[in-house]
Design a protein around this motif. Sequence first.
Motif, PDB file in Angstrom:
ATOM      1  N   GLY A   1       0.837  -1.189   0.000  1.00 48.05           N
ATOM      2  CA  GLY A   1       0.000   0.000   0.000  1.00 48.05           C
ATOM      3  C   GLY A   1       0.875   1.243   0.000  1.00 48.05           C
ATOM      4  N   ASN A   2       0.301   2.340   0.398  1.00 49.34           N
ATOM      5  CA  ASN A   2       1.023   3.609   0.330  1.00 49.34           C
ATOM      6  C   ASN A   2       1.741   3.972   1.615  1.00 49.34           C
ATOM      7  OD1 ASN A   2       0.419   4.508  -2.346  1.00 49.34           O
ATOM      8  ND2 ASN A   2      -1.693   4.823  -1.687  1.00 49.34           N
ATOM      9  N   LEU A   3       1.439   3.260   2.741  1.00 49.30           N
ATOM     10  CA  LEU A   3       1.797   3.868   4.015  1.00 49.30           C
ATOM     11  C   LEU A   3       2.549   3.022   5.039  1.00 49.30           C
ATOM     12  CD1 LEU A   3      -1.634   5.622   4.699  1.00 49.30           C
ATOM     13  CD2 LEU A   3       0.325   6.567   3.524  1.00 49.30           C
TER      14      LEU A   3
ATOM     15  N   GLU B   1      -7.204   2.496   8.341  1.00 47.51           N
ATOM     16  CA  GLU B   1      -6.513   3.609   9.006  1.00 47.51           C
ATOM     17  C   GLU B   1      -7.071   4.977   8.617  1.00 47.51           C
ATOM     18  OE1 GLU B   1      -2.408   3.203   7.694  1.00 47.51           O
ATOM     19  OE2 GLU B   1      -3.300   2.472   5.858  1.00 47.51           O
ATOM     20  N   PHE B   2      -7.836   5.043   7.498  1.00 49.08           N
ATOM     21  CA  PHE B   2      -8.486   6.306   7.143  1.00 49.08           C
ATOM     22  C   PHE B   2      -9.865   6.426   7.797  1.00 49.08           C
ATOM     23  CE2 PHE B   2      -5.131   6.235   4.079  1.00 49.08           C
ATOM     24  CZ  PHE B   2      -4.881   7.569   3.765  1.00 49.08           C
ATOM     25  N   GLY B   3     -10.203   5.474   8.656  1.00 47.86           N
ATOM     26  CA  GLY B   3     -11.515   5.485   9.281  1.00 47.86           C
ATOM     27  C   GLY B   3     -11.730   6.707  10.162  1.00 47.86           C
TER      28      GLY B   3
ATOM     29  N   ARG C   1     -10.618  10.490  -8.548  1.00 46.69           N
ATOM     30  CA  ARG C   1      -9.291  10.659  -7.911  1.00 46.69           C
ATOM     31  C   ARG C   1      -8.307   9.589  -8.378  1.00 46.69           C
ATOM     32  NH1 ARG C   1      -8.162   7.951  -2.740  1.00 46.69           N
ATOM     33  NH2 ARG C   1      -6.085   8.772  -3.143  1.00 46.69           N
ATOM     34  N   ARG C   2      -8.796   8.386  -8.690  1.00 47.13           N
ATOM     35  CA  ARG C   2      -7.893   7.309  -9.128  1.00 47.13           C
ATOM     36  C   ARG C   2      -7.436   7.501 -10.576  1.00 47.13           C
ATOM     37  NH1 ARG C   2      -6.061   5.256  -4.434  1.00 47.13           N
ATOM     38  NH2 ARG C   2      -7.765   4.526  -3.121  1.00 47.13           N
ATOM     39  N   ILE C   3      -8.123   8.368 -11.305  1.00 52.97           N
ATOM     40  CA  ILE C   3      -7.745   8.610 -12.704  1.00 52.97           C
ATOM     41  C   ILE C   3      -6.906   9.870 -12.831  1.00 52.97           C
ATOM     42  CG2 ILE C   3      -8.653   9.071 -15.030  1.00 52.97           C
ATOM     43  CD1 ILE C   3      -9.136   6.196 -13.986  1.00 52.97           C
TER      44      ILE C   3
HETATM   45  C1  SR1 Z   1      -0.878   9.409   0.840  1.00 53.10           C
HETATM   46  S1  SR1 Z   1      -2.035   8.178   0.992  1.00 53.10           S
HETATM   47  C2  SR1 Z   1      -2.711   7.988  -0.579  1.00 53.10           C
HETATM   48  C3  SR1 Z   1      -3.906   7.125  -0.631  1.00 53.10           C
HETATM   49  O1  SR1 Z   1      -3.607   5.820  -0.185  1.00 53.10           O
HETATM   50  C4  SR1 Z   1      -4.682   5.311   0.560  1.00 53.10           C
HETATM   51  O2  SR1 Z   1      -5.056   4.062   0.089  1.00 53.10           O
HETATM   52  C5  SR1 Z   1      -5.797   6.320   0.480  1.00 53.10           C
HETATM   53  O3  SR1 Z   1      -6.690   6.042  -0.571  1.00 53.10           O
HETATM   54  C6  SR1 Z   1      -5.045   7.574   0.243  1.00 53.10           C
HETATM   55  O4  SR1 Z   1      -5.824   8.579  -0.345  1.00 53.10           O
END
Ligand code: SR1
Length: 404
Positions: free
Chosen positions: A41-43, A257-259, A348-350
């Motif tokens: 993932g991103n984080l 975690e974005f909850g 946002r995903r595009i």
């Molecule tokens: C900086 S975090 C980017 C994205 O990753 C997560 O899955 C969320 O969708 C967030 O917006």
Amino acid sequence: MSGGSELLTTETVPAFLAERPHLAGPVDPAAIVSVVEVGDGNLNLVFIVKDAAGNGVVVKQSLPHVRVDPTWPLTRSRTKREAVVLGTHESIAPTHVPAMYGFDEDAIVLSIEDLSDHAVWRGELNAGRIHPYAPRALGRYVGAVSFATSVFGTPGPERRRLIAEATNPELSEITEDLVFTEPYVDHEHNGWLPANDEDVRELRADRPFVHEIALARIRFQEDAQSLVHGDLHTGSVFVRADDETGETGSVRAFDSEFGTFAPTGFDLGAVWANLVIAAARARVLGRDADASRLLALPVELVDAFEAEYVSRWPARVDPRVFDDAVLSVTLARIRSDAAIYAAAKAVRRIVGFSKVADIQTLPEPERAVAARLVLRVARVLGTARLTDADPRRLTALTADALFA
Ligand code: SR1
Ligand code: MG
């Protein structure tokens, strides 16, 4: 290891768990045979730990920055928020989330159930395996947790305490920026193919649509309707088909975690958006029957959500004032919100940061067409819901847009 700043590695995880057996779940810390880092993932850092008996546990530690961009700092307390969200959701819908074994505030580590016998739904969709039972299960999950954490499910004072505990300022700001703002302005996070220049220009020039996105952002910021997962895309969902037809199975939502407390339709919209994206991929790859099926699944998502919500209605907190007309208004509003949040999450995903493999793994000509189709469908969802947010009608309209 002590203090909150030291990052785990595959080498240090066994000793870390031996010092903290309460985080090991079913794993014997003295008999660990493998530790693999699988975070994509991103984080976060995410380790799958196995012992000699084959038991597993997932150890998740927050990085102090965005994984793909070390110059983008990020609060590590997000993992504590995730523990609150996951713990709350598990207490309401234990079959729809991973079990949480423990949270270590000092090391900022969450330990959860190893679901290695499941697969990430996005990867399955990209491989052409739809898992059509998943939207129904997610509808039940969102219905259960949103009702239970709404004013109908939790008495006022207890609910206000939970809102305070789950408030998630930094990650909610990321959502406000990445989902509702940056795609509509010039920003370094954005990016698209030159072939999509005109599509993005048209999207931004569609003022009624952008106006609805702005209002949706305000509701996201103002409205504490229920404790949402907050990032319920297909990469946050594990699936496991339980029979050969692939029509039934296990579904678990992870990575919450974005909850935070926010409009309930935000989670439904996230699932819906990613089904639209999967449908666009199927369409440009010539899998039209799959594309049609994927576009129809939000109906099953919303139907299952409503059935779960309605089944819980008789147990509502205060039937003296919350009569059935209130239920109708609430469900109508959530249906409408789901559609606009689907639109926002698809765009946002595009256009914005954090693109998705469904689109990015396509060859460039098909990628441009798929991106155009997603934006077209998003614009339909964003405004058609204003006259009638029935998901069946919206599905028909989005199918028209995808196959035009
Ligand atoms: C900086 S975090 C980017 C994205 O990753 C997560 O899955 C969320 O969708 C967030 O917006
Ligand atoms: Mg995630």
